[in-house]
Design a protein around this motif. Structure first.
Motif, PDB file in Angstrom:
ATOM      1  N   SER A 222      48.845  12.286  36.386  1.00  0.00           N
ATOM      2  CA  SER A 222      47.537  12.936  36.449  1.00  0.00           C
ATOM      3  C   SER A 222      46.425  11.922  36.704  1.00  0.00           C
ATOM      4  O   SER A 222      45.436  12.238  37.351  1.00  0.00           O
ATOM      5  CB  SER A 222      47.270  13.714  35.163  1.00  0.00           C
ATOM      6  OG  SER A 222      47.136  12.831  34.076  1.00  0.00           O
ATOM      7  N   ILE A 223      46.610  10.713  36.235  1.00  0.00           N
ATOM      8  CA  ILE A 223      45.610   9.673  36.474  1.00  0.00           C
ATOM      9  C   ILE A 223      45.659   9.238  37.936  1.00  0.00           C
ATOM     10  O   ILE A 223      44.630   9.062  38.575  1.00  0.00           O
ATOM     11  CB  ILE A 223      45.831   8.476  35.543  1.00  0.00           C
ATOM     12  CG1 ILE A 223      45.580   8.908  34.101  1.00  0.00           C
ATOM     13  CG2 ILE A 223      44.920   7.318  35.904  1.00  0.00           C
ATOM     14  CD1 ILE A 223      45.963   7.864  33.074  1.00  0.00           C
ATOM     15  N   LYS A 224      46.855   9.130  38.521  1.00  0.00           N
ATOM     16  CA  LYS A 224      46.988   8.721  39.918  1.00  0.00           C
ATOM     17  C   LYS A 224      46.421   9.762  40.864  1.00  0.00           C
ATOM     18  O   LYS A 224      45.884   9.437  41.905  1.00  0.00           O
ATOM     19  CB  LYS A 224      48.450   8.453  40.249  1.00  0.00           C
ATOM     20  CG  LYS A 224      48.990   7.195  39.594  1.00  0.00           C
ATOM     21  CD  LYS A 224      50.451   7.001  39.904  1.00  0.00           C
ATOM     22  CE  LYS A 224      50.990   5.796  39.176  1.00  0.00           C
ATOM     23  NZ  LYS A 224      52.430   5.638  39.365  1.00  0.00           N
ATOM     24  N   LYS A 225      46.549  11.052  40.507  1.00  0.00           N
ATOM     25  CA  LYS A 225      46.021  12.105  41.363  1.00  0.00           C
ATOM     26  C   LYS A 225      44.505  12.058  41.418  1.00  0.00           C
ATOM     27  O   LYS A 225      43.916  12.425  42.428  1.00  0.00           O
ATOM     28  CB  LYS A 225      46.469  13.473  40.862  1.00  0.00           C
ATOM     29  CG  LYS A 225      47.930  13.730  41.079  1.00  0.00           C
ATOM     30  CD  LYS A 225      48.318  15.090  40.520  1.00  0.00           C
ATOM     31  CE  LYS A 225      49.806  15.293  40.618  1.00  0.00           C
ATOM     32  NZ  LYS A 225      50.232  16.549  39.986  1.00  0.00           N
TER      33      LYS A 225
ATOM     34  N   GLY B 135      40.026  18.431  25.960  1.00  0.00           N
ATOM     35  CA  GLY B 135      40.266  17.287  26.837  1.00  0.00           C
ATOM     36  C   GLY B 135      40.617  16.028  26.065  1.00  0.00           C
ATOM     37  O   GLY B 135      41.453  15.228  26.483  1.00  0.00           O
ATOM     38  N   ALA B 136      39.998  15.854  24.904  1.00  0.00           N
ATOM     39  CA  ALA B 136      40.281  14.665  24.099  1.00  0.00           C
ATOM     40  C   ALA B 136      41.652  14.750  23.445  1.00  0.00           C
ATOM     41  O   ALA B 136      42.315  13.727  23.242  1.00  0.00           O
ATOM     42  CB  ALA B 136      39.206  14.500  23.029  1.00  0.00           C
ATOM     43  N   LEU B 137      42.093  15.954  23.107  1.00  0.00           N
ATOM     44  CA  LEU B 137      43.377  16.102  22.413  1.00  0.00           C
ATOM     45  C   LEU B 137      44.568  16.239  23.346  1.00  0.00           C
ATOM     46  O   LEU B 137      45.706  16.033  22.924  1.00  0.00           O
ATOM     47  CB  LEU B 137      43.324  17.321  21.482  1.00  0.00           C
ATOM     48  CG  LEU B 137      42.336  17.221  20.329  1.00  0.00           C
ATOM     49  CD1 LEU B 137      42.343  18.510  19.535  1.00  0.00           C
ATOM     50  CD2 LEU B 137      42.657  16.043  19.435  1.00  0.00           C
ATOM     51  N   SER B 138      44.336  16.601  24.589  1.00  0.00           N
ATOM     52  CA  SER B 138      45.460  16.798  25.497  1.00  0.00           C
ATOM     53  C   SER B 138      45.952  15.450  26.030  1.00  0.00           C
ATOM     54  O   SER B 138      45.154  14.576  26.377  1.00  0.00           O
ATOM     55  CB  SER B 138      45.069  17.709  26.654  1.00  0.00           C
ATOM     56  OG  SER B 138      44.075  17.092  27.422  1.00  0.00           O
TER      57      SER B 138
END
Length: 102
Positions: A97-100, A88-91
């Motif tokens: 994706s933030i708006k969803k 999760g930290a590297l992706s």
């Protein structure tokens, strides 16, 4: 009270020495960093050539040990409970994706 004063003085001296070492390191690495910025492609090609020479000249047993070490570390990491956190930290995250999530 003298022990606290001497401890503070030792910390101050150590910090000064650390700052001087950092400045020396920055001064010594500035030309190398400038060269990396001016000729990045040349450094990439040179690194590839050196890696190729290392692969062809070093014995196969050594590369087998290196590969086993890297693969063992990767397998250990994959079985770790921290793997989802690391992935999760590297992706990368995009705006969509933030708006969803909101």
């Amino acid at each position: 009270m003298t022990s606290a004063r001497s401890a503070a003085e030792r910390v101050r001296t150590a910090q000064t020495e650390l700052d001087m070492a950092h400045l020396t390191l920055v001064r010594d690495t500035t030309p190398i960093r400038a060269s990396f910025r001016r000729h990045p492609i040349a450094w990439i090609v040179t690194g590839g050539l050196l890696g190729g020479f290392a692969l062809s000249w070093l014995p196969t047993r050594l590369w087998t040990k290196i590969d086993a070490t890297i693969a063992g570390g990767g397998a250990l990491l994959a079985r770790s409970l921290l793997t989802p956190l690391i992935v999760g930290a590297l992706s990368p995250r995009t705006d969509s994706s933030i708006k969803k999530q909101v």
